[in-house]
Design a protein around this motif. Structure first.
Motif, short mmCIF file in Angstrom:
data_model
loop_
_atom_site.label_atom_id
_atom_site.label_comp_id
_atom_site.label_asym_id
_atom_site.label_seq_id
_atom_site.Cartn_x
_atom_site.Cartn_y
_atom_site.Cartn_z
N GLU A 106 0.85 -6.19 -6.46
CA GLU A 106 0.03 -6.98 -7.36
C GLU A 106 -0.34 -8.33 -6.74
OE1 GLU A 106 -0.40 -7.89 -12.05
OE2 GLU A 106 1.27 -6.68 -11.34
N VAL A 107 0.61 -8.96 -6.06
CA VAL A 107 0.32 -10.24 -5.41
C VAL A 107 -0.68 -10.02 -4.28
CG1 VAL A 107 1.29 -12.14 -4.05
CG2 VAL A 107 2.48 -11.33 -6.10
N ARG A 108 -0.55 -8.93 -3.55
CA ARG A 108 -1.51 -8.63 -2.48
C ARG A 108 -2.92 -8.47 -3.07
NH1 ARG A 108 0.24 -7.55 2.53
NH2 ARG A 108 2.48 -7.41 2.80
N LEU A 109 -3.02 -7.82 -4.22
CA LEU A 109 -4.31 -7.65 -4.88
C LEU A 109 -4.87 -9.00 -5.31
CD1 LEU A 109 -6.48 -5.75 -6.03
CD2 LEU A 109 -5.11 -5.60 -8.11
N ILE A 110 -4.04 -9.83 -5.91
CA ILE A 110 -4.46 -11.17 -6.34
C ILE A 110 -5.00 -11.96 -5.15
CG2 ILE A 110 -3.60 -13.41 -7.18
CD1 ILE A 110 -1.70 -11.73 -9.03
N VAL A 111 -4.27 -11.93 -4.04
CA VAL A 111 -4.67 -12.67 -2.84
C VAL A 111 -5.96 -12.10 -2.27
CG1 VAL A 111 -4.01 -13.14 -0.43
CG2 VAL A 111 -2.36 -13.49 -2.27
N SER A 112 -6.07 -10.78 -2.24
CA SER A 112 -7.27 -10.16 -1.66
C SER A 112 -8.53 -10.46 -2.46
CB SER A 112 -7.08 -8.65 -1.53
OG SER A 112 -7.12 -8.02 -2.80
N GLU A 113 -8.36 -10.79 -3.74
CA GLU A 113 -9.51 -11.08 -4.59
C GLU A 113 -9.90 -12.56 -4.59
OE1 GLU A 113 -8.38 -9.40 -8.36
OE2 GLU A 113 -8.98 -7.39 -7.74
N LEU A 114 -9.15 -13.39 -3.88
CA LEU A 114 -9.49 -14.81 -3.79
C LEU A 114 -10.77 -14.96 -2.99
CD1 LEU A 114 -6.16 -16.71 -3.06
CD2 LEU A 114 -7.58 -16.87 -5.10
#
Length: 131
Positions: A106-114
């Motif tokens: 989930e954190v990887r997804l959040i970061v990738s969407e920045l």
């Protein structure tokens, strides 16, 4: 899997671990951590979570709460700088993330969407993605 916990309970209660009484030489940081461990987790601010996560305190309970905040505002800010909660989460050890693979994804997804990573976070984002 994210834990469902009673947010009216403190880290001391959830972890069933009451720290000993403070000593005279205790730093202000540790006194603050001690105090925050007694506060119901549902009442913790972004700054409270940032501080505790940076000290590796209560991660099993606080990382899911932090991710909840980050879903809505990836650059949530405590008292330091824009994105300081994300930076606190990103800088936890690889071991911490291996124990919580769903949260890591989930954190990887959040970061990738920045869209734009603030300069203060670039190194933390790069190192997290390299895990």
């Amino acid at each position: 899997m994210t834990r469902l916990v009673n947010r009216d309970r403190s880290l001391e209660e959830l972890e069933r671990d009451r720290w000993s009484a403070p000593v005279a030489s205790e730093t202000r940081l540790m006194a603050t951590v001690r105090e925050l461990r007694r506060k119901p987790i549902g009442g913790l601010t972004v700054e409270d979570m940032r501080l505790l996560i940076r000290q590796d305190v209560g991660l099993a309970y606080l990382l899911p709460l932090a991710v909840e905040v980050l879903r809505g505002d990836p650059l949530a800010e405590g008292d330091m700088y824009e994105g300081d909660l994300l930076a606190a989460a990103l800088t936890r050890s690889a071991e911490v993330w291996s124990e919580s693979p769903e949260l890591e994804r989930e954190v990887r997804l959040i970061v990738s969407e920045l869209a734009d990573v603030p300069p203060a976070l670039k190194r933390e984002v790069e190192e997290f993605l390299a895990l």
